[in-house]
Motif scaffolding. Sequence first.
Motif, PDB file in Angstrom:
ATOM      1  N   ALA A   3       0.880  -1.170   0.000  1.00 21.79           N
ATOM      2  CA  ALA A   3       0.000   0.000   0.000  1.00 21.79           C
ATOM      3  C   ALA A   3       0.919   1.222   0.000  1.00 21.79           C
ATOM      4  CB  ALA A   3      -0.875  -0.006   1.243  1.00 21.79           C
ATOM      5  N   ALA A   4       0.624   2.195  -0.847  1.00 26.12           N
ATOM      6  CA  ALA A   4       1.504   3.354  -0.953  1.00 26.12           C
ATOM      7  C   ALA A   4       0.696   4.628  -1.136  1.00 26.12           C
ATOM      8  CB  ALA A   4       2.458   3.172  -2.141  1.00 26.12           C
ATOM      9  N   GLY A   5       1.309   5.746  -0.823  1.00 28.44           N
ATOM     10  CA  GLY A   5       0.674   7.040  -1.034  1.00 28.44           C
ATOM     11  C   GLY A   5       1.029   7.553  -2.426  1.00 28.44           C
TER      12      GLY A   5
ATOM     13  N   GLU B  60      -3.901  10.233  -1.510  1.00 32.72           N
ATOM     14  CA  GLU B  60      -3.272  11.200  -2.418  1.00 32.72           C
ATOM     15  C   GLU B  60      -2.495  12.207  -1.589  1.00 32.72           C
ATOM     16  OE1 GLU B  60      -6.588  12.536  -4.878  1.00 32.72           O
ATOM     17  OE2 GLU B  60      -7.117  10.426  -5.211  1.00 32.72           O
ATOM     18  N   CYS B  61      -1.200  12.283  -1.850  1.00 33.95           N
ATOM     19  CA  CYS B  61      -0.304  13.072  -0.999  1.00 33.95           C
ATOM     20  C   CYS B  61      -0.054  14.434  -1.623  1.00 33.95           C
ATOM     21  CB  CYS B  61       1.000  12.308  -0.790  1.00 33.95           C
ATOM     22  SG  CYS B  61       0.749  10.632  -0.187  1.00 33.95           S
TER      23      CYS B  61
ATOM     24  N   ASN C 105      -5.515   8.732   7.578  1.00 31.92           N
ATOM     25  CA  ASN C 105      -6.212   7.864   8.503  1.00 31.92           C
ATOM     26  C   ASN C 105      -5.835   6.426   8.122  1.00 31.92           C
ATOM     27  OD1 ASN C 105      -8.198   6.099   9.416  1.00 31.92           O
ATOM     28  ND2 ASN C 105      -9.815   7.648   9.292  1.00 31.92           N
ATOM     29  N   VAL C 106      -5.105   5.763   9.015  1.00 29.41           N
ATOM     30  CA  VAL C 106      -4.568   4.437   8.682  1.00 29.41           C
ATOM     31  C   VAL C 106      -5.696   3.446   8.412  1.00 29.41           C
ATOM     32  CG1 VAL C 106      -3.183   2.485   9.497  1.00 29.41           C
ATOM     33  CG2 VAL C 106      -2.389   4.814   9.870  1.00 29.41           C
ATOM     34  N   GLN C 107      -6.814   3.610   9.152  1.00 29.18           N
ATOM     35  CA  GLN C 107      -7.967   2.752   8.923  1.00 29.18           C
ATOM     36  C   GLN C 107      -8.459   2.905   7.486  1.00 29.18           C
ATOM     37  OE1 GLN C 107      -8.379   0.562  11.241  1.00 29.18           O
ATOM     38  NE2 GLN C 107      -9.733  -0.401   9.732  1.00 29.18           N
TER      39      GLN C 107
ATOM     40  N   VAL D 265      -9.156   1.345   1.732  1.00 33.64           N
ATOM     41  CA  VAL D 265      -8.948   1.585   0.292  1.00 33.64           C
ATOM     42  C   VAL D 265      -8.175   0.412  -0.304  1.00 33.64           C
ATOM     43  CG1 VAL D 265      -7.901   3.107  -1.434  1.00 33.64           C
ATOM     44  CG2 VAL D 265      -9.004   4.093   0.577  1.00 33.64           C
ATOM     45  N   ALA D 266      -7.167  -0.064   0.427  1.00 37.13           N
ATOM     46  CA  ALA D 266      -6.391  -1.215  -0.057  1.00 37.13           C
ATOM     47  C   ALA D 266      -7.323  -2.406  -0.263  1.00 37.13           C
ATOM     48  CB  ALA D 266      -5.273  -1.559   0.926  1.00 37.13           C
ATOM     49  N   GLY D 267      -8.213  -2.626   0.701  1.00 37.36           N
ATOM     50  CA  GLY D 267      -9.147  -3.755   0.612  1.00 37.36           C
ATOM     51  C   GLY D 267     -10.061  -3.651  -0.599  1.00 37.36           C
TER      52      GLY D 267
END
Length: 271
Positions: free
Chosen positions: A112-114, A235-236, A245-247, A252-254
Amino acid sequence: MTPKQLEESTAYLEAKGFENPEIGIVLGTGLGKLANQIEEAIEAHYNHIPFFPLATVEFHSGKLIYGTLEGKKVVVMQGRFHLYEGYDFVDITYPIRVMHKLGIKKLFISNAAGAINLDFKKGDLMLIEDHINLQGGSPLAFKGVSQYGERFTDMAEPYDLDMRKELSAIAEKENIVLRKGVYASVVGPQLETKAEYRMLKIIGADAVGMSTVPEVIVANHLKLPIVAVSVLTDECDPENLEPVNVQEIIEVAGKAEPKMVKLFKELIKKL
Ligand code: HPA
């Protein structure tokens, strides 16, 4: 790490039935579901494998899973080790060396990446074409590294060109948007400042994350062809930066995960 420790880790897994896997797969944060599709699965918890790094409390679910996917023998890392958990470079890449010793011929990596490149959107996948190591160290900087491979490992093309082409073709056929770009690795666990995001853009990064690069360096040390895909979870934008928000990153990854699973499964069929 010693050659004998690597042999013992491998022997433990072979005794459990991890025999001649062809492909190794590293599943990133929020991307663990591919593991559910493995047939005749055999599991080994990281905590039970001799000489594996000792897992932290939050990380209790980490395991290696062996079995069949699309007719091929695979070994999957469900969960990986990160520098930000307090491990060193050699620890976090130990599983890659073990999978290599088990016999894998190719390595698939996900994370997972920004998104630094703001043409890319949250939920998009990005094929990693190259990387920038900003983690301040190397998994090859240890005494005796030459016992395992060339110390001055070449990194002119660290991500396998043939598998990249194949994955692009699959994405096109399946109507999956597959961005392409440069992944920058940081230690974390803190997120980046606005000034850091500006810097990352200037130096040529398209995405940023806290993993993958040490694994890719070791795979290159072992001459193991790699393909790596980032799921862009946020989006950074330094000019409109919202607290991460890590949650939400995990959510989003899911949501994007089925696309990644499809790409990896189709790629396995082609190998
Ligand atoms: N930085 C910023 N955003 C992210 C990261 C990161 O390391 N990983 C996932 N989203």
